[in-house]
Design a protein around this motif. Sequence first.
Motif, PDB file in Angstrom:
ATOM      1  N   ASP A  75       0.825  -1.205   0.000  1.00  0.00           N
ATOM      2  CA  ASP A  75       0.000   0.000   0.000  1.00  0.00           C
ATOM      3  C   ASP A  75       0.859   1.254   0.000  1.00  0.00           C
ATOM      4  O   ASP A  75       0.521   2.263  -0.636  1.00  0.00           O
ATOM      5  CB  ASP A  75      -0.935  -0.001   1.218  1.00  0.00           C
ATOM      6  N   GLY A  76       1.970   1.207   0.737  1.00  0.00           N
ATOM      7  CA  GLY A  76       2.839   2.372   0.777  1.00  0.00           C
ATOM      8  C   GLY A  76       3.472   2.671  -0.565  1.00  0.00           C
ATOM      9  O   GLY A  76       3.490   3.826  -1.026  1.00  0.00           O
ATOM     10  N   LEU A  77       3.972   1.647  -1.240  1.00  0.00           N
ATOM     11  CA  LEU A  77       4.577   1.857  -2.546  1.00  0.00           C
ATOM     12  C   LEU A  77       3.540   2.271  -3.590  1.00  0.00           C
ATOM     13  O   LEU A  77       3.825   3.082  -4.477  1.00  0.00           O
ATOM     14  CB  LEU A  77       5.304   0.585  -2.990  1.00  0.00           C
ATOM     15  N   ASP A  78       2.319   1.730  -3.480  1.00  0.00           N
ATOM     16  CA  ASP A  78       1.246   2.165  -4.381  1.00  0.00           C
ATOM     17  C   ASP A  78       0.942   3.650  -4.180  1.00  0.00           C
ATOM     18  O   ASP A  78       0.701   4.386  -5.149  1.00  0.00           O
ATOM     19  CB  ASP A  78      -0.025   1.344  -4.137  1.00  0.00           C
ATOM     20  N   ALA A  79       0.940   4.076  -2.911  1.00  0.00           N
ATOM     21  CA  ALA A  79       0.678   5.490  -2.621  1.00  0.00           C
ATOM     22  C   ALA A  79       1.797   6.371  -3.171  1.00  0.00           C
ATOM     23  O   ALA A  79       1.543   7.453  -3.713  1.00  0.00           O
ATOM     24  CB  ALA A  79       0.527   5.701  -1.119  1.00  0.00           C
ATOM     25  N   PHE A  80       3.052   5.918  -3.029  1.00  0.00           N
ATOM     26  CA  PHE A  80       4.162   6.676  -3.609  1.00  0.00           C
ATOM     27  C   PHE A  80       3.980   6.835  -5.114  1.00  0.00           C
ATOM     28  O   PHE A  80       4.148   7.919  -5.669  1.00  0.00           O
ATOM     29  CB  PHE A  80       5.493   5.961  -3.346  1.00  0.00           C
ATOM     30  N   ALA A  81       3.659   5.721  -5.784  1.00  0.00           N
ATOM     31  CA  ALA A  81       3.520   5.746  -7.234  1.00  0.00           C
ATOM     32  C   ALA A  81       2.390   6.676  -7.669  1.00  0.00           C
ATOM     33  O   ALA A  81       2.529   7.442  -8.636  1.00  0.00           O
ATOM     34  CB  ALA A  81       3.277   4.330  -7.757  1.00  0.00           C
ATOM     35  N   ALA A  82       1.257   6.629  -6.951  1.00  0.00           N
ATOM     36  CA  ALA A  82       0.117   7.479  -7.311  1.00  0.00           C
ATOM     37  C   ALA A  82       0.455   8.951  -7.107  1.00  0.00           C
ATOM     38  O   ALA A  82       0.087   9.802  -7.928  1.00  0.00           O
ATOM     39  CB  ALA A  82      -1.101   7.091  -6.474  1.00  0.00           C
ATOM     40  N   ALA A  83       1.142   9.266  -6.002  1.00  0.00           N
ATOM     41  CA  ALA A  83       1.491  10.661  -5.736  1.00  0.00           C
ATOM     42  C   ALA A  83       2.461  11.198  -6.778  1.00  0.00           C
ATOM     43  O   ALA A  83       2.323  12.334  -7.253  1.00  0.00           O
ATOM     44  CB  ALA A  83       2.098  10.771  -4.333  1.00  0.00           C
TER      45      ALA A  83
END
Length: 298
Positions: A75-83
């Motif tokens: 979830d953290g890496l997905d959030a980084f990618a989306a941001a």
Amino acid sequence: MPRQLPPLASLRAFEAAARHLSFKAAAEELNVTATAISHQVRQLESQLGLRLFERQTRQVALTWPGQRLYPVLRDGLDAFAAAIEALGRPVRPVVTVSATTAFTARWLVPRVPDWQAKYPGIDLRLHASNLPVDLHGGVADLAIRYGRGPYPGLRATPLLGERFVPLASPRLQLREPADLARCRLIQMDWTRRDPALPGWRDWLQAAAVPGVDAEAGPRFSDEAHAAQAAVAGAGVALLSEVLVQHELAQGLLCIPFGPALPGLAYHLMEPARHSASPALEAARRWLLETAAACAAEA
């Protein structure tokens, strides 16, 4: 306090291997060798003092600590990618318009396609509330409210006048006010009672219709529900003509007879002093032009 985190390379290697349950697939995704993935994972396990994978022939399985760590990293890496992706996209302007729930549903929502066709680069956000919003607090940019004013600290521009008319399904075949004696009257229980909001007693008196109980009939607290009941043939409603234009145009409701009783007015409200953006000016202009066209068609 500085964060005590393992190297990002080890965390990325573990997340990819856990997602694929394969060191080989993780290596292909990250463009490294399977040996490098194995090394990064062992380095992470050594730092944590925990086994993250059960290594089996040609496959791996997550241990209990690995199962706990994986979704957090995913979830953290997905959030980084989306941001990071969002940083590269232009910010679309948004204008928020607040109005009562009935006006939003029955007047604004049907006109959203027209807004989208005329202003495809600006997003329109509708905020429906029967309570006034603080236009200085950032909840909305513009508000449409029904009333008499005054509105301290706000600039109020008349948007639409209003009149209350009897509304019925054509199936009831009403011809004259005396026909109300054989129909139920649909009653409105207004959230905030105002003497300027006419009821059936006012209308019957204005029409000089005797012998009809002005208080009997099904009761509603929402104009949309009252209009739906009238469409269904449950009775005759006394409602704002502004809010039933669709039903009138489609022949679902008719105004069988007068008189029409005046109500108050809808106003377009905005802070008295503000620096209007091009998007806000577009929304203001669209609302005023749309309301003027609506009044001309009435």
